[in-house]
Design a protein around this motif. Structure first.
Motif, PDB file in Angstrom:
ATOM      1  N   GLU A 167       0.808  -1.352  -0.091  1.00 35.81           N
ATOM      2  CA  GLU A 167      -0.048   0.101   0.049  1.00 35.81           C
ATOM      3  C   GLU A 167       0.789   1.129   0.009  1.00 35.81           C
ATOM      4  O   GLU A 167       1.977   1.368   0.574  1.00 35.81           O
ATOM      5  CB  GLU A 167      -0.929   0.049   1.403  1.00 35.81           C
ATOM      6  CG  GLU A 167      -2.004   1.243   1.369  1.00 35.81           C
ATOM      7  CD  GLU A 167      -2.939   0.993   2.379  1.00 35.81           C
ATOM      8  OE1 GLU A 167      -3.706   2.177   2.414  1.00 35.81           O
ATOM      9  OE2 GLU A 167      -3.008   0.020   2.865  1.00 35.81           O
ATOM     10  N   ILE A 168       0.397   2.442  -0.836  1.00 30.38           N
ATOM     11  CA  ILE A 168       1.138   3.553  -0.799  1.00 30.38           C
ATOM     12  C   ILE A 168       0.067   4.351   0.054  1.00 30.38           C
ATOM     13  O   ILE A 168      -1.272   4.854  -0.405  1.00 30.38           O
ATOM     14  CB  ILE A 168       1.029   4.073  -2.141  1.00 30.38           C
ATOM     15  CG1 ILE A 168       2.186   3.329  -2.836  1.00 30.38           C
ATOM     16  CG2 ILE A 168       1.910   5.619  -2.319  1.00 30.38           C
ATOM     17  CD1 ILE A 168       2.325   3.631  -4.529  1.00 30.38           C
ATOM     18  N   TYR A 169       0.438   4.964   0.991  1.00 33.86           N
ATOM     19  CA  TYR A 169      -0.174   6.061   2.163  1.00 33.86           C
ATOM     20  C   TYR A 169      -0.204   7.381   1.593  1.00 33.86           C
ATOM     21  O   TYR A 169       0.897   7.751   1.728  1.00 33.86           O
ATOM     22  CB  TYR A 169       0.173   5.643   3.565  1.00 33.86           C
ATOM     23  CG  TYR A 169       0.176   4.380   4.140  1.00 33.86           C
ATOM     24  CD1 TYR A 169      -1.266   3.862   4.477  1.00 33.86           C
ATOM     25  CD2 TYR A 169       1.333   3.637   4.119  1.00 33.86           C
ATOM     26  CE1 TYR A 169      -1.531   2.645   4.945  1.00 33.86           C
ATOM     27  CE2 TYR A 169       1.067   2.283   4.818  1.00 33.86           C
ATOM     28  CZ  TYR A 169      -0.086   1.800   5.052  1.00 33.86           C
ATOM     29  OH  TYR A 169      -0.228   0.362   5.701  1.00 33.86           O
ATOM     30  N   GLY A 170      -1.059   7.737   0.713  1.00 39.53           N
ATOM     31  CA  GLY A 170      -0.827   9.175   0.594  1.00 39.53           C
ATOM     32  C   GLY A 170      -1.165  10.247   1.474  1.00 39.53           C
ATOM     33  O   GLY A 170      -0.670  11.241   1.370  1.00 39.53           O
ATOM     34  N   ASN A 171      -1.650   9.771   2.569  1.00 38.41           N
ATOM     35  CA  ASN A 171      -2.150  10.491   3.497  1.00 38.41           C
ATOM     36  C   ASN A 171      -2.976  11.763   3.075  1.00 38.41           C
ATOM     37  O   ASN A 171      -4.124  11.731   2.416  1.00 38.41           O
ATOM     38  CB  ASN A 171      -0.877  11.063   4.477  1.00 38.41           C
ATOM     39  CG  ASN A 171      -0.199   9.776   5.017  1.00 38.41           C
ATOM     40  OD1 ASN A 171      -0.727   9.028   5.652  1.00 38.41           O
ATOM     41  ND2 ASN A 171       1.123   9.822   5.020  1.00 38.41           N
ATOM     42  N   THR A 172      -2.587  13.279   3.385  1.00 40.04           N
ATOM     43  CA  THR A 172      -3.386  13.879   2.787  1.00 40.04           C
ATOM     44  C   THR A 172      -2.690  14.689   1.762  1.00 40.04           C
ATOM     45  O   THR A 172      -3.119  15.854   1.236  1.00 40.04           O
ATOM     46  CB  THR A 172      -3.668  15.532   3.686  1.00 40.04           C
ATOM     47  OG1 THR A 172      -2.185  15.976   4.446  1.00 40.04           O
ATOM     48  CG2 THR A 172      -4.245  14.617   4.940  1.00 40.04           C
ATOM     49  N   ASN A 173      -1.742  14.068   1.036  1.00 46.44           N
ATOM     50  CA  ASN A 173      -0.785  14.772  -0.073  1.00 46.44           C
ATOM     51  C   ASN A 173      -1.161  14.161  -1.228  1.00 46.44           C
ATOM     52  O   ASN A 173      -1.683  13.268  -1.659  1.00 46.44           O
ATOM     53  CB  ASN A 173       0.718  14.315   0.400  1.00 46.44           C
ATOM     54  CG  ASN A 173       1.009  14.687   1.858  1.00 46.44           C
ATOM     55  OD1 ASN A 173       0.726  15.882   2.210  1.00 46.44           O
ATOM     56  ND2 ASN A 173       1.465  13.698   2.609  1.00 46.44           N
ATOM     57  N   ASN A 174      -0.833  15.105  -2.427  1.00 44.87           N
ATOM     58  CA  ASN A 174      -1.109  14.779  -3.729  1.00 44.87           C
ATOM     59  C   ASN A 174       0.133  14.147  -4.300  1.00 44.87           C
ATOM     60  O   ASN A 174       1.470  14.081  -3.832  1.00 44.87           O
ATOM     61  CB  ASN A 174      -1.192  15.957  -4.608  1.00 44.87           C
ATOM     62  CG  ASN A 174      -2.406  16.790  -4.449  1.00 44.87           C
ATOM     63  OD1 ASN A 174      -3.326  16.213  -3.962  1.00 44.87           O
ATOM     64  ND2 ASN A 174      -2.231  18.054  -4.420  1.00 44.87           N
ATOM     65  N   ILE A 175       0.015  12.785  -5.168  1.00 51.00           N
ATOM     66  CA  ILE A 175       1.015  11.983  -5.669  1.00 51.00           C
ATOM     67  C   ILE A 175       1.121  12.000  -6.987  1.00 51.00           C
ATOM     68  O   ILE A 175       0.200  12.085  -7.698  1.00 51.00           O
ATOM     69  CB  ILE A 175       0.773  10.403  -5.206  1.00 51.00           C
ATOM     70  CG1 ILE A 175       0.662  10.466  -3.775  1.00 51.00           C
ATOM     71  CG2 ILE A 175       1.762   9.819  -5.540  1.00 51.00           C
ATOM     72  CD1 ILE A 175       0.002   8.842  -3.293  1.00 51.00           C
ATOM     73  N   TYR A 176       2.408  12.382  -7.686  1.00 53.23           N
ATOM     74  CA  TYR A 176       2.829  12.330  -9.076  1.00 53.23           C
ATOM     75  C   TYR A 176       3.316  11.339  -9.430  1.00 53.23           C
ATOM     76  O   TYR A 176       4.387  11.095  -8.918  1.00 53.23           O
ATOM     77  CB  TYR A 176       3.453  13.883  -9.214  1.00 53.23           C
ATOM     78  CG  TYR A 176       2.569  15.121  -9.173  1.00 53.23           C
ATOM     79  CD1 TYR A 176       1.940  15.823 -10.352  1.00 53.23           C
ATOM     80  CD2 TYR A 176       2.271  15.604  -7.956  1.00 53.23           C
ATOM     81  CE1 TYR A 176       1.116  16.883 -10.142  1.00 53.23           C
ATOM     82  CE2 TYR A 176       1.590  16.599  -7.744  1.00 53.23           C
ATOM     83  CZ  TYR A 176       0.973  17.271  -9.076  1.00 53.23           C
ATOM     84  OH  TYR A 176       0.345  18.651  -8.651  1.00 53.23           O
ATOM     85  N   PHE A 177       3.051  10.698 -10.683  1.00 56.16           N
ATOM     86  CA  PHE A 177       3.591   9.484 -11.164  1.00 56.16           C
ATOM     87  C   PHE A 177       4.075  10.073 -12.559  1.00 56.16           C
ATOM     88  O   PHE A 177       3.291  10.376 -13.474  1.00 56.16           O
ATOM     89  CB  PHE A 177       2.772   8.211 -11.283  1.00 56.16           C
ATOM     90  CG  PHE A 177       2.295   7.641 -10.068  1.00 56.16           C
ATOM     91  CD1 PHE A 177       3.133   6.615  -9.529  1.00 56.16           C
ATOM     92  CD2 PHE A 177       1.311   7.992  -9.192  1.00 56.16           C
ATOM     93  CE1 PHE A 177       2.570   5.945  -8.441  1.00 56.16           C
ATOM     94  CE2 PHE A 177       0.522   7.438  -8.272  1.00 56.16           C
ATOM     95  CZ  PHE A 177       1.489   6.482  -7.745  1.00 56.16           C
ATOM     96  N   GLY A 178       5.546   9.735 -12.643  1.00 56.42           N
ATOM     97  CA  GLY A 178       6.093  10.414 -13.863  1.00 56.42           C
ATOM     98  C   GLY A 178       7.009   9.585 -14.459  1.00 56.42           C
ATOM     99  O   GLY A 178       6.955   8.273 -14.273  1.00 56.42           O
ATOM    100  N   GLY A 179       8.104   9.917 -15.145  1.00 57.51           N
ATOM    101  CA  GLY A 179       9.130   9.363 -15.886  1.00 57.51           C
ATOM    102  C   GLY A 179       8.649   8.653 -17.123  1.00 57.51           C
ATOM    103  O   GLY A 179       7.588   8.938 -17.655  1.00 57.51           O
ATOM    104  N   ASN A 180       9.585   8.076 -17.954  1.00 63.62           N
ATOM    105  CA  ASN A 180       9.466   7.719 -19.045  1.00 63.62           C
ATOM    106  C   ASN A 180       9.461   6.238 -18.981  1.00 63.62           C
ATOM    107  O   ASN A 180       9.193   5.617 -20.092  1.00 63.62           O
ATOM    108  CB  ASN A 180      10.796   7.932 -20.102  1.00 63.62           C
ATOM    109  CG  ASN A 180      11.042   9.484 -20.055  1.00 63.62           C
ATOM    110  OD1 ASN A 180      10.039  10.060 -20.465  1.00 63.62           O
ATOM    111  ND2 ASN A 180      12.156   9.834 -19.989  1.00 63.62           N
ATOM    112  N   GLY A 181       9.620   5.282 -18.000  1.00 62.06           N
ATOM    113  CA  GLY A 181       9.556   3.961 -17.955  1.00 62.06           C
ATOM    114  C   GLY A 181       7.815   3.638 -17.479  1.00 62.06           C
ATOM    115  O   GLY A 181       7.109   4.381 -17.665  1.00 62.06           O
TER     116      GLY A 181
END
Length: 741
Positions: A167-181
């Motif tokens: 599990e990825i706990y985002g809590n109250t934060n925004n998560i960005y998924f980037g990269g070229n892979g």
């Protein structure tokens, strides 16, 4: 809560202030544990138990990366080598600023934690970067906590794959998924923040996410692929500003907004349902292959481009008629054409596309192949080769597409029905599914009456009555499917495709007749080609001896060497024949026609759901054979010149002991070669006779019928067939039919 306690404990016990540092993995360490005993925060100048160092000198040791300095500054952790590729995240949540896997860390690496202890993992504030080349997999089998807003998972300059299995706990934060892979999230993303897909790479989510914020695709591809569907909550609001949102399993969303130039793809077999507002300025593509079609269910006025597809099977040398329609009125007929194929609109044997003129009861060619489809109306077009001519529409196999703004999902879609033509073509209307989703006819009525629908499958007509009787293949109409309905001179004047009947999955097991109906599904199959046909006979209290359009379905004769089996009613050939409740013996003549000579087999198809109290005896009048279909199939040799009125089905409700006849003074029935006569009153000496249908007496008995007692008479060995059982007494006499086999 456990993570917070851990961090507070660290802060209380660290009193020396250190500036933020870049901490390298100490590659000469002896094992892969992030903490190897001792103090979790050994200070500079001491011999630490952890494997970290500052700069490039292994002698400049420092404490573990989870230790805060006096300013609570976290450190940047860099792994630049291939030592200890199996790393154990033990003891606690390690609080770091960032984690970078450099391009020199080319071996696949796994970060493992305790799957049952969510107080151990990695907590970051800025980013995880994976600079590895394509073919390198870095896997996190440990929990990830996001402790700052925003935070990026994953930034990458390479083509490596990053995998999160906890599990990825985002809590109250925004998560960005980037990269070229490629980034794979095979677990839950939780929290109250939002998720953003940035960068040109691909993010694949297979876990069931619970985060309550929005989802935004800015670039690259976000693929929702949880097994069983529901990757995001049904309440999710998604915006696609750029790149592609790919739906690989069923997904329900609240609102979906697609910007100009953005893409949404729905994989074959998946359904995208938007219960709120669908705002489309981009393109939605519903894919198709031999494994299925992508579908869209929406409840608002949908603008923008939607590509709806169907897949047509077959060999490159083959061709066939396909019944179809379009969910968009802006699609032209010739938009179906692929490559160098052609299409001909002509009222001659050269025509390859037709519609049905219900007012005259005949086929009619469109004025031009540049005409637009009429939503809700069906067409038939030849697809593939026709001998040495063609290809027409496209080469088989492959998909066909129509594109444009699809039918509004804000209300039901009504289609007018026309009565015209002469028998047997009167009243037929060719209609088409107006939705880019599968439609379920089961249970629908016009007023209070059910009705029949017919679909064509490569030469064979499948028929379904909306009361649940008939072929499930005709019950479900996929996107672009067309078929026939029929009305009489009294109506109905229209039919509605109800938006609540759009479905996300097909359940064939639901295709059972209404409660109280006994259905017999008779199957005939060509043993050489496996081509088959079905006949449906039901018995119920609501059944009728007369032909009723709302219950009985006329047989549309199959082509392409498919066999035809049917019963008769009022001079009509029926594929669905709904009869009154069976309470004894009944015979139904059965017609059979086949253009191919050979061996065929007749059987009961629905034995698992079949009423075991009904025996079904098949009589072959040509061979003078009888076969009890309850126990075994019947195989016969057919010649096309044979009389089609070859068979008779004999039904008997008494074969498992149900009384053959109810009377005031006695009951009589036959079961398993034994005649039973039970007295309800005292009748005294009575005569029992067994005779054939010509009236010839085969056997006669004298018995005493007493009130409450049952007489059993073992019948003589008889040829298979239908016989009469007569009971004669002073008080009452009755005769019933029975089947001996």
């Amino acid at each position: 809560m456990k993570k917070l306690v851990c961090f507070i404990w660290i802060k209380l016990y660290i009193t020396t202030s250190f500036a933020q540092q870049t901490v390298y993995w100490r590659n000469e360490a002896s094992n892969g544990n992030w903490q190897n005993g001792g103090s979790p925060c050994a200070e500079i100048g001491t011999v630490p138990s952890q494997w970290w160092y500052l700069g490039f000198s292994p002698n400049n040791a420092r404490n573990a990366p989870d230790c805060f300095d006096g300013s609570t500054t976290r450190h940047n952790l860099i792994i630049d080598n291939n030592s200890h590729v199996n790393m154990i995240i033990n003891e606690k949540f390690y609080a770091i600023r960032s984690l970078t896997l450099q391009s020199t860390a080319t071996s696949n690496r796994t970060f493992s934690g305790d799957p049952d202890n969510n107080s151990r993992g990695i907590a970051i504030t800025t980013h995880i970067t994976n600079e590895g080349p394509s073919g390198t997999d870095h896997t996190f089998n440990t929990f990830i906590a996001i402790d700052a807003n925003p935070c990026t998972l994953v930034t990458s300059n390479g083509g490596a794959t990053t995998i999160f299995n906890r599990e990825i706990y985002g809590n109250t934060n925004n998560i960005y998924f980037g990269g070229n892979g490629t980034t794979e999230v095979n677990a839950t993303i939780s929290g109250t923040g939002s998720v953003y897909k940035i960068g040109n790479g691909t993010l694949i989510i297979t876990g069931e996410c619970t985060y309550s914020g929005t989802t935004t695709v800015e670039a690259g591809t976000l693929r929702l692929n949880r097994s069983g569907g529901g990757t995001l909550p049904n309440t999710a609001n998604v915006t696609v500003n750029g790149g592609t949102l790919r739906i690989s399993t069923n997904q329900t969303l609240n609102n979906l907004t697609i910007a100009s130039g953005a893409q949404v793809e729905v994989d074959e077999g998946a359904v995208l349902e938007v219960t709120g507002t669908l705002s489309n300025s981009g393109t939605i593509t519903l894919k198709a292959s031999s494994s299925g079609v992508g579908q869209l269910i929406h409840n608002s006025t949908a603008s923008g481009q939607v590509v709806t597809s169907q897949y047509i099977t077959g060999l490159a040398t083959e061709g066939r008629w396909i019944y179809l329609g379009s969910p968009t009125s802006s699609a032209r007929l010739d938009s179906l054409i692929e490559g160098s194929a052609t299409m001909v609109a002509a009222n001659s044997n050269q025509g390859t596309i037709w519609n049905w003129d219900a007012s005259n009861g005949q086929w009619s060619a469109p004025a031009s192949i540049s005409d637009n489809f009429v939503v809700g109306r069906g067409y038939v077009t030849w697809i593939g080769m026709n001998g040495s001519y063609g290809p027409f529409t496209r080469v088989l196999p492959g998909k066909i597409d129509v594109y444009g703004s699809v039918t509004s999902g804000a209300s039901d879609f009504s289609i007018s029905l026309t009565y015209g033509g002469t028998s047997p073509n009167d009243g037929w209307n060719l209609i088409a599914n107006p939705w880019p989703a599968t439609y379920d006819w089961n249970g629908q009525t016009i007023g209070s009456s059910h009705f029949n629908v017919w679909v064509y499958r490569d030469g064979s007509y499948k028929t379904f009555n909306t009361d649940g009787t008939g072929d499930p293949e005709a019950r479900y109409w996929t996107p672009m499917q067309a078929g026939f309905v029929r009305r009489d001179n009294l109506g109905p004047s229209s039919i509605s495709f109800e938006r609540t009947r759009r479905i996300t999955s097909q359940n064939i097991l639901l295709s059972k007749p209404q409660s109280g109906k006994s259905e017999v599904n008779i199957l005939v199959k060509n043993n050489s080609t496996d081509k088959e046909d079905n006949l449906y006979i039901t018995f119920s209290q609501g059944g009728n001896e007369q032909y009723l359009l709302s219950e009985d379905a006329e047989k549309k004769m199959n082509t392409n060497n498919y066999p035809n089996i049917f019963t008769y009613r009022e001079g009509r050939k029926l594929i669905i024949n709904q009869l009154p409740e069976l309470s004894g013996y009944r015979s139904e003549p059965v017609g059979f026609q086949g253009t191919q000579a050979g061996t065929y087999t007749i059987s009961i198809k629905n034995k698992d759901n079949f009423d075991p109290s009904i025996s079904v005896l098949l009589e072959d009048k040509i061979m003078n054979n009888f076969a009890l279909l309850n126990n075994a199939d019947y195989t016969f040799v057919h010649n096309p010149v044979n009389n089609p009125d070859r068979f008779v089905l004999h039904f008997n409700k008494s074969q498992i002991g149900t009384p053959e006849m109810e009377a005031n003074k006695f009951n009589a029935w036959v079961y398993d070669g034994v005649a039973y006569i039970r007295g309800l009153e005292h009748l005294g000496q009575s005569t029992v006779k067994i005779s054939d249908l010509s009236g010839r007496i085969i056997a006669s008995y004298r018995i005493d019928i007493a009130s409450g007692s049952t007489n059993e008479i073992v019948l003589p060995s008889l040829p298979k067939g239908v016989y009469l059982l007569s009971v004669e007494s002073v008080a009452q006499s009755k005769t019933v039919k029975f089947i001996y086999y």
